[in-house]
Design a protein around this motif. Structure first.
Motif, PDB file in Angstrom:
ATOM      1  N   PRO A  14       0.830  -1.208   0.000  1.00 59.92           N
ATOM      2  CA  PRO A  14       0.000   0.000   0.000  1.00 59.92           C
ATOM      3  C   PRO A  14       0.864   1.257   0.000  1.00 59.92           C
ATOM      4  CG  PRO A  14      -0.873  -1.604   1.533  1.00 59.92           C
ATOM      5  CD  PRO A  14       0.450  -2.150   1.063  1.00 59.92           C
ATOM      6  N   GLY A  15       0.469   2.224  -0.816  1.00 59.20           N
ATOM      7  CA  GLY A  15       1.245   3.435  -0.977  1.00 59.20           C
ATOM      8  C   GLY A  15       2.272   3.372  -2.088  1.00 59.20           C
ATOM      9  N   GLY A  16       2.484   2.206  -2.646  1.00 55.94           N
ATOM     10  CA  GLY A  16       3.445   2.040  -3.714  1.00 55.94           C
ATOM     11  C   GLY A  16       2.889   2.430  -5.067  1.00 55.94           C
ATOM     12  N   MET A  83       0.049   4.395 -11.763  1.00 56.34           N
ATOM     13  CA  MET A  83      -0.756   4.207 -10.569  1.00 56.34           C
ATOM     14  C   MET A  83       0.102   4.514  -9.348  1.00 56.34           C
ATOM     15  SD  MET A  83      -2.858   0.739 -11.564  1.00 56.34           S
ATOM     16  CE  MET A  83      -1.400  -0.295 -11.384  1.00 56.34           C
ATOM     17  N   ASN A  84      -0.271   5.557  -8.619  1.00 53.39           N
ATOM     18  CA  ASN A  84       0.443   5.972  -7.419  1.00 53.39           C
ATOM     19  C   ASN A  84      -0.441   5.817  -6.195  1.00 53.39           C
ATOM     20  OD1 ASN A  84       2.677   6.793  -9.006  1.00 53.39           O
ATOM     21  ND2 ASN A  84       1.794   8.843  -9.281  1.00 53.39           N
ATOM     22  N   ASN A  85       0.193   5.779  -5.029  1.00 50.78           N
ATOM     23  CA  ASN A  85      -0.528   5.646  -3.763  1.00 50.78           C
ATOM     24  C   ASN A  85      -1.547   4.515  -3.823  1.00 50.78           C
ATOM     25  OD1 ASN A  85      -1.241   6.259  -1.118  1.00 50.78           O
ATOM     26  ND2 ASN A  85      -2.739   7.822  -1.732  1.00 50.78           N
ATOM     27  N   LEU A  86      -1.086   3.365  -4.233  1.00 53.76           N
ATOM     28  CA  LEU A  86      -1.974   2.229  -4.412  1.00 53.76           C
ATOM     29  C   LEU A  86      -2.570   1.755  -3.092  1.00 53.76           C
ATOM     30  CD1 LEU A  86       0.089   0.392  -7.114  1.00 53.76           C
ATOM     31  CD2 LEU A  86      -2.325   1.036  -7.346  1.00 53.76           C
ATOM     32  N   LYS A  87      -3.805   1.292  -3.172  1.00 54.89           N
ATOM     33  CA  LYS A  87      -4.553   0.817  -2.024  1.00 54.89           C
ATOM     34  C   LYS A  87      -4.934  -0.646  -2.225  1.00 54.89           C
ATOM     35  CE  LYS A  87      -6.634   5.389  -1.434  1.00 54.89           C
ATOM     36  NZ  LYS A  87      -7.912   6.143  -1.354  1.00 54.89           N
ATOM     37  N   PRO A  88      -5.173  -1.382  -1.142  1.00 53.15           N
ATOM     38  CA  PRO A  88      -5.588  -2.779  -1.299  1.00 53.15           C
ATOM     39  C   PRO A  88      -6.804  -2.946  -2.197  1.00 53.15           C
ATOM     40  CG  PRO A  88      -4.974  -2.381   0.961  1.00 53.15           C
ATOM     41  CD  PRO A  88      -4.942  -1.039   0.275  1.00 53.15           C
ATOM     42  N   GLU A  89      -7.722  -2.001  -2.168  1.00 50.68           N
ATOM     43  CA  GLU A  89      -8.906  -2.094  -3.007  1.00 50.68           C
ATOM     44  C   GLU A  89      -8.622  -1.894  -4.493  1.00 50.68           C
ATOM     45  OE1 GLU A  89      -9.531   1.713  -0.429  1.00 50.68           O
ATOM     46  OE2 GLU A  89      -8.465  -0.199  -0.262  1.00 50.68           O
ATOM     47  N   GLN A 120      -5.360  -9.258 -22.642  1.00 48.99           N
ATOM     48  CA  GLN A 120      -5.520 -10.432 -21.784  1.00 48.99           C
ATOM     49  C   GLN A 120      -5.504 -10.100 -20.292  1.00 48.99           C
ATOM     50  OE1 GLN A 120      -2.545  -9.442 -22.817  1.00 48.99           O
ATOM     51  NE2 GLN A 120      -1.422  -9.593 -20.872  1.00 48.99           N
ATOM     52  N   GLY A 121      -5.084  -8.900 -19.945  1.00 47.13           N
ATOM     53  CA  GLY A 121      -5.057  -8.467 -18.564  1.00 47.13           C
ATOM     54  C   GLY A 121      -3.719  -8.679 -17.889  1.00 47.13           C
ATOM     55  N   THR A 122      -3.457  -7.864 -16.868  1.00 53.24           N
ATOM     56  CA  THR A 122      -2.269  -8.004 -16.040  1.00 53.24           C
ATOM     57  C   THR A 122      -2.676  -7.853 -14.582  1.00 53.24           C
ATOM     58  OG1 THR A 122       0.010  -7.221 -15.678  1.00 53.24           O
ATOM     59  CG2 THR A 122      -1.639  -5.545 -16.218  1.00 53.24           C
ATOM     60  N   GLN A 123      -2.144  -8.714 -13.731  1.00 51.18           N
ATOM     61  CA  GLN A 123      -2.543  -8.755 -12.330  1.00 51.18           C
ATOM     62  C   GLN A 123      -1.834  -7.684 -11.521  1.00 51.18           C
ATOM     63  OE1 GLN A 123      -4.759 -11.041 -10.561  1.00 51.18           O
ATOM     64  NE2 GLN A 123      -4.456  -9.423  -9.031  1.00 51.18           N
ATOM     65  N   VAL A 124      -2.611  -6.920 -10.763  1.00 48.10           N
ATOM     66  CA  VAL A 124      -2.085  -5.958  -9.801  1.00 48.10           C
ATOM     67  C   VAL A 124      -2.547  -6.383  -8.417  1.00 48.10           C
ATOM     68  CG1 VAL A 124      -2.169  -3.574  -8.975  1.00 48.10           C
ATOM     69  CG2 VAL A 124      -1.990  -4.050 -11.434  1.00 48.10           C
ATOM     70  N   THR A 125      -1.609  -6.591  -7.526  1.00 40.89           N
ATOM     71  CA  THR A 125      -1.924  -6.979  -6.160  1.00 40.89           C
ATOM     72  C   THR A 125      -1.291  -5.984  -5.204  1.00 40.89           C
ATOM     73  OG1 THR A 125      -1.993  -9.324  -6.771  1.00 40.89           O
ATOM     74  CG2 THR A 125      -1.805  -8.795  -4.426  1.00 40.89           C
ATOM     75  N   VAL A 126      -2.112  -5.381  -4.354  1.00 42.01           N
ATOM     76  CA  VAL A 126      -1.650  -4.399  -3.377  1.00 42.01           C
ATOM     77  C   VAL A 126      -1.874  -4.992  -1.993  1.00 42.01           C
ATOM     78  CG1 VAL A 126      -1.778  -2.029  -2.573  1.00 42.01           C
ATOM     79  CG2 VAL A 126      -2.314  -2.566  -4.960  1.00 42.01           C
ATOM     80  N   SER A 127      -0.796  -5.311  -1.326  1.00 43.82           N
ATOM     81  CA  SER A 127      -0.891  -5.997  -0.045  1.00 43.82           C
ATOM     82  C   SER A 127       0.350  -5.731   0.786  1.00 43.82           C
ATOM     83  CB  SER A 127      -1.053  -7.502  -0.259  1.00 43.82           C
ATOM     84  OG  SER A 127      -1.070  -8.201   0.975  1.00 43.82           O
ATOM     85  N   SER A 128       0.153  -5.665   2.096  1.00 42.05           N
ATOM     86  CA  SER A 128       1.264  -5.516   3.022  1.00 42.05           C
ATOM     87  C   SER A 128       1.702  -6.851   3.595  1.00 42.05           C
ATOM     88  CB  SER A 128       0.884  -4.567   4.159  1.00 42.05           C
ATOM     89  OG  SER A 128      -0.235  -5.054   4.874  1.00 42.05           O
TER      90      SER A 128
END
Length: 128
Positions: A14-16, A83-89, A120-128
């Motif tokens: 998060p925040g990355g 994408m800045n300040n990324l959140k888990p959502e 085809q999509g690319t996975q983004v995962t925001v997690s601590s």
């Protein structure tokens, strides 16, 4: 073969930040407005951002305004989503798609009408 390929996803805290790329092969991306969409597990695909064919107009949904920036480089047939300040959502599979128009016109989370070709999509995962 025609291709529309997303890349740049990954795991961030998060925040990355991440920068996604959408690259087209076999056709001229400059002829299209381009949208970014995302789909989280168990949820419907939703619009995130859109950019006009020349890059002179952009759209963002409220949840990402001030954090995400869409841009394009038509010379390289590529659209970006910074994408800045990324959140888990923000965790989702992110897709780009083409719309055969100059402007995005009424772009929002729903519906997805008017976008006729998808990557085809690319996975983004925001997690601590």
């Amino acid at each position: 073969q025609l291709q529309l390929v997303e890349s740049g996803g990954g795991l961030v805290q998060p925040g990355g930040s991440l920068r996604l790329s959408c690259h087209a092969s076999g056709f001229t991306l400059a002829n299209y407005a381009i949208g970014w969409f995302r789909q989280a597990p168990g949820k419907e695909r939703e619009g995130v951002s859109c950019i006009s064919s020349s890059g002179d107009s952009t759209n963002y949904v409220d949840s990402v305004k001030g954090r995400f920036t869409i841009s394009r480089d038509n010379a390289s047939n590529t659209v970006y989503l910074q994408m800045n300040n990324l959140k888990p959502e923000d965790t989702a599979v992110y897709y780009c798609a083409t719309r055969p128009s100059y402007y995005c016109s009424n772009f929002g989370p729903y519906p997805l009408s008017g976008f006729d070709y998808w990557g085809q999509g690319t996975q983004v995962t925001v997690s601590s």
